[in-house]
Design an enzyme around this catalytic site. Structure first.
Site, short mmCIF file in Angstrom:
data_model
loop_
_atom_site.label_atom_id
_atom_site.label_comp_id
_atom_site.label_asym_id
_atom_site.label_seq_id
_atom_site.Cartn_x
_atom_site.Cartn_y
_atom_site.Cartn_z
N LYS A 68 -12.83 3.43 -2.28
CA LYS A 68 -13.74 3.98 -1.08
C LYS A 68 -14.87 4.93 -1.61
O LYS A 68 -15.93 4.89 -1.24
CB LYS A 68 -12.71 4.77 -0.12
N GLU A 83 0.91 -1.09 -0.06
CA GLU A 83 -0.18 -0.05 -0.04
C GLU A 83 0.88 1.32 -0.02
O GLU A 83 0.46 2.43 -0.42
CB GLU A 83 -0.85 -0.07 1.04
N HIS A 104 4.96 -27.27 2.65
CA HIS A 104 4.08 -28.53 2.16
C HIS A 104 3.12 -27.80 0.92
O HIS A 104 2.01 -28.36 0.90
CB HIS A 104 3.44 -29.37 3.15
O1 PA5 Z 1 -3.01 2.56 5.85
C1 PA5 Z 1 -4.18 3.16 5.47
O2 PA5 Z 1 -4.23 4.25 5.83
C2 PA5 Z 1 -5.19 2.52 5.06
O3 PA5 Z 1 -5.08 0.98 5.00
C3 PA5 Z 1 -6.50 2.43 6.42
O4 PA5 Z 1 -5.99 2.24 7.39
C4 PA5 Z 1 -7.89 1.77 5.87
O5 PA5 Z 1 -8.24 2.24 4.59
C5 PA5 Z 1 -8.70 2.27 7.02
O6 PA5 Z 1 -8.95 3.76 6.92
P1 PA5 Z 1 -9.49 4.49 8.29
O7 PA5 Z 1 -8.58 4.21 9.39
O8 PA5 Z 1 -9.73 5.72 7.63
O9 PA5 Z 1 -11.08 3.88 8.47
#
Ligand code: PA5
Length: 464
Positions: A431, A289, A318
């Site tokens: 989103k 990410e 395995h």
């Molecule tokens: O790393 C990130 O910013 C994302 O993976 C968020 O943690 C995830 O989308 C959840 O977002 P939020 O904490 O705003 O609900």
């Protein structure tokens, strides 16, 4: 506390093609060393606020956990992505396996800990049937305070709590969200729920050392002070260490070289510890990410980032290992090994047959380490690059250090790929589209765009 063994990526061990030579590695380390200083400078300018989390006060969390934790039978986190994976990592790494199945006495009176990070009806209903809402403390965690999945779970929770507790329902809820912005903060301000703040400028995947995961961890008796100390020791070590001795920088560089110059665009993280299984999932979010980006910092289209696979030793010996050994040589494998298992178990001599007896007297951990060495050996024989991160043991300190290590590694890698390791436009697009599809006001444009994009030719829809 942590040891890194990079031998199995070297020319001397692997021969040509799938390796890097000492000379090449040393040159690349020297040529890119400036990024370490750059990051330190940026840190002083406040550009990497997560790096200072280990030094922040946690008295509010500790005070609340000390006075309230043992009153609850369950602690249930509602959150997703970075708002969930850190908590799960700490639970699995630092509490016994099957923690939630232990009787309260063996949990030292601390609550069970559940993390709901999906919106699957089966799971949600099963979990809500399993817990007594009156005896459950719900912790809604969302930095943006707007994430659809988390809000959906919250709405279900609120209905349940109001039904069982009437006006007192607010006592069973803690919200962790941004100090000023988002729906959740507005709700806190309106309803007066107890709340914690997500640190400003710190995205979910870098927030494990903040109230996001520290609050649930403290509620199950994890020593979060020691966790932060572990992170802090690593941080201080790195700050006073030259680039050519900085393992977080060097491992970021190795990952980068193998991805971009050696055709190894898959990075496998493979702990040899069941307790690090959730850690590998946390890492599988952190690296992709952060580094999986279409544009670099010069706004050039680059489509950067390695694909991360998580595997588990010995289980995946395995399954996946067949592919790693004989399939395309397109992976760099990172093992995580734990030197000492304090609950190690000796294998008994329960039968007299030599085919089994050779195991007797050895411990399960010995067997685990032998299997890891055997895998390493087989991979090297097939010229498959790999390296090992070795933890002295599993403790709050080593886990704190490991988490900090990988976050730092990610930021170094961002510099090497020349991408911004923060921000996640690819996630945010989904989103917004979900908001549109679910009828949220202000997102009508998304609905039109979705139907223009997802055209359907009936010929390619096959029914059985
Ligand atoms: O790393 C990130 O910013 C994302 O993976 C968020 O943690 C995830 O989308 C959840 O977002 P939020 O904490 O705003 O609900």
């Amino acid at each position: 506390m942590i040891e890194l063994d990079f031998n199995n990526i070297l020319y001397a061990v692997l021969g040509p093609v799938h390796s890097i030579s000492d000379g090449e590695l040393n040159n690349t380390i020297a040529n890119n060393a400036h990024i370490c200083a750059e990051i330190q400078e940026e840190r002083q300018q406040g550009k990497h606020p997560w790096m200072d989390l280990a030094e922040r006060g946690i008295e509010d969390i500790l005070g609340l956990a000390r006075s309230k934790a043992k009153r609850w039978e369950n602690f249930l986190v509602l959150g997703i992505g970075g708002s969930a994976l850190g908590t799960r990592t700490l639970l699995e790494a630092l509490k016994p396996p099957f923690y939630n199945l232990l009787p309260a006495k063996e949990r030292n009176g601390y609550p069970r800990l559940f993390v709901l990070d999906n919106i699957d009806s089966d799971e949600t209903q099963a979990l809500f049937k399993l817990i007594n809402p009156q005896k459950t403390l719900f912790n809604v965690v969302s930095k943006s305070g707007e994430t659809t999945e988390t809000i959906a779970s919250l709405l279900i929770t609120l209905k349940l709590l109001k039904k069982h507790l009437g006006k007192k329902y607010t006592q069973n809820l803690i919200v962790t969200t941004d100090k000023d912005n988002g729906f959740l903060r507005r709700l806190v301000n309106k309803e007066g729920y107890l709340s914690f703040e997500t640190p400003k400028g710190v995205e979910g995947r870098y927030s494990v050392l903040s109230p996001v995961a520290l609050l649930p961890a403290a509620f199950i008796g994890i020593d979060i002070k020691r966790l932060l100390q572990g992170a802090s020791i690593l941080d201080q070590y790195i700050q006073k260490t030259a680039a050519d001795k900085n393992p977080a920088y060097i491992s970021a560089l190795i990952n980068f070289i193998f991805d971009t110059q050696k055709h190894k665009n898959i990075l496998v993280i493979m702990p040899y510890s069941v307790k690090l299984k959730a850690f590998a999932e946390w890492f599988r979010q952190l690296y992709p990410e952060s580094l999986g980006k279409r544009y670099n910092i010069d706004n050039k289209e680059v489509f950067a980032g390695p694909t991360v696979l998580n595997a588990l030793g010995v289980t995946d010996q395995h399954s996946q290992i067949q592919l790693y050994n004989e399939g395309p040589n397109n992976k760099l494998i990172v093992f995580i090994e734990v030197e000492k298992d304090k609950d190690d178990m000796v294998i008994p001599a329960s039968v007299k047959d030599d085919s089994a007896l050779f195991l007797a007297g050895h411990s399960l951990h010995q067997l685990m380490l032998a299997e890891k060495s055997a895998t390493e050996y087989a991979l090297v024989k097939s010229r498959r690059p790999n390296y090992t991160i070795r933890l002295k043991e599993l403790s709050e300190e080593t886990i704190g250090a490991l988490l900090y290590f990988w976050q730092l590694n990610t930021v170094y890698a961002g510099k090497l790929y020349r991408v911004n390791p923060y921000g996640q436009p690819g996630v945010d697009a989904g989103k917004r589209a979900t908001f549109g599809l679910m009828g949220r006001k202000g997102f009508e444009k998304e609905i039109a765009d979705i139907s223009d994009t997802l055209t359907k030719d009936k010929h390619w829809i096959m029914r059985i």
